[in-house]
Design an enzyme around this catalytic site. Sequence first.
Site, mmCIF file in Angstrom:
data_model
loop_
_atom_site.group_PDB
_atom_site.id
_atom_site.type_symbol
_atom_site.label_atom_id
_atom_site.label_comp_id
_atom_site.label_asym_id
_atom_site.label_seq_id
_atom_site.Cartn_x
_atom_site.Cartn_y
_atom_site.Cartn_z
ATOM 1 N N HIS A 12 0.906 -1.312 -0.049
ATOM 2 C CA HIS A 12 0.016 0.121 0.035
ATOM 3 C C HIS A 12 0.807 1.442 0.088
ATOM 4 O O HIS A 12 2.022 1.229 0.415
ATOM 5 C CB HIS A 12 -1.053 -0.063 1.237
ATOM 6 C CG HIS A 12 -0.306 0.202 2.559
ATOM 7 N ND1 HIS A 12 0.389 1.083 3.071
ATOM 8 C CD2 HIS A 12 0.264 -0.917 3.431
ATOM 9 C CE1 HIS A 12 0.929 0.913 4.043
ATOM 10 N NE2 HIS A 12 0.929 -0.247 4.403
ATOM 11 N N ARG A 33 -6.046 0.975 4.062
ATOM 12 C CA ARG A 33 -4.792 1.773 3.520
ATOM 13 C C ARG A 33 -4.552 0.752 2.262
ATOM 14 O O ARG A 33 -4.355 1.263 1.302
ATOM 15 C CB ARG A 33 -3.484 1.927 4.368
ATOM 16 C CG ARG A 33 -3.085 0.417 4.940
ATOM 17 C CD ARG A 33 -2.120 1.069 5.851
ATOM 18 N NE ARG A 33 -1.465 0.239 6.811
ATOM 19 C CZ ARG A 33 -1.832 -0.689 8.043
ATOM 20 N NH1 ARG A 33 -3.138 -0.165 8.406
ATOM 21 N NH2 ARG A 33 -1.129 -1.487 8.457
ATOM 22 N N GLU A 57 -1.407 -6.619 7.765
ATOM 23 C CA GLU A 57 -0.036 -6.419 8.316
ATOM 24 C C GLU A 57 0.106 -7.502 9.560
ATOM 25 O O GLU A 57 -0.703 -7.890 10.168
ATOM 26 C CB GLU A 57 -0.039 -4.916 8.436
ATOM 27 C CG GLU A 57 1.653 -4.248 8.806
ATOM 28 C CD GLU A 57 2.644 -4.953 8.276
ATOM 29 O OE1 GLU A 57 2.959 -6.096 8.127
ATOM 30 O OE2 GLU A 57 3.088 -4.087 7.640
ATOM 31 N N HIS A 104 0.682 -5.676 2.478
ATOM 32 C CA HIS A 104 1.507 -4.825 3.674
ATOM 33 C C HIS A 104 2.844 -5.740 3.533
ATOM 34 O O HIS A 104 3.027 -6.757 3.065
ATOM 35 C CB HIS A 104 0.850 -5.071 4.809
ATOM 36 C CG HIS A 104 -0.685 -4.646 4.963
ATOM 37 N ND1 HIS A 104 -1.102 -3.383 5.155
ATOM 38 C CD2 HIS A 104 -1.794 -5.257 4.560
ATOM 39 C CE1 HIS A 104 -2.077 -3.200 5.047
ATOM 40 N NE2 HIS A 104 -2.996 -4.351 4.742
#
Length: 252
Positions: A9, A60, A87, A182
């Site tokens: 991202h 995100r 993440e 991520h």
Amino acid sequence: MSTLVLVRHGKTEWSSQNRFAGWADAPLSATGIQEARGAGHALAAAGLRFDRAYTSYLSRAVRTLEVILDELGQGAIPVERSWRLNERHYGALQGFNRAKMALQYGNDQVAQWRRSFTAEPPALPEGDPRLPSLDSLYAAVDPALLPRTESLQQAAERVGLWWHDTLAPALAGEGRLLVVAHTSSIRGLVRQIEGLGDDAAASFRIATALPLVYTLDDRLQVLDRQELAEGWSGRVRQFINKHKPGKRISWI
């Protein structure tokens, strides 16, 4: 042959504040949106098109994917979200400034939590409002599966399950797939794709919004691997990513 593109991202508002994000829903910054547009331009310039896209539950990554697909004119392709692409969970560090955590716990300790493959940050305590089990976003997920903290190894293992169950089968034949996720979840995928050991996996890094393009054969062996860095901004992020300081600098 199949094509798999992995994209981290774009930059977030929290990254400019040097905060641990983890599973917190830190929004993209204006710079991050521009980075996502650049990723879309780079993919379009390379002539890449996709059959399906995947992303995490975190906004995100979702927003980065939306911008990329808009730039490609492919906003209508199927998109699948998975919490396993989130993440790494940073436990009790989540939301706090990295430099302040280094002062509180010691730079070496925070560096160990960040870069060691097996070290776990302090876990969120029971009842902490940051617990994923208390977030309606994960209401459909078995609470026993949701972490209170994670090592790099644990994050890689959950991503590995998703690779075997979802992505590898989808790549069979001539699949053209895009994953926007991520650092840690992409690290877990690269670990599977390239067969990385623990040390190599722990040291893997990827710059924001620079597409990593794999061409795979029918056995999902890598035939080609390239990073698309379009324009001055993309090349700068690529350079910085490859020349970051080592493990002992915890707040970088």
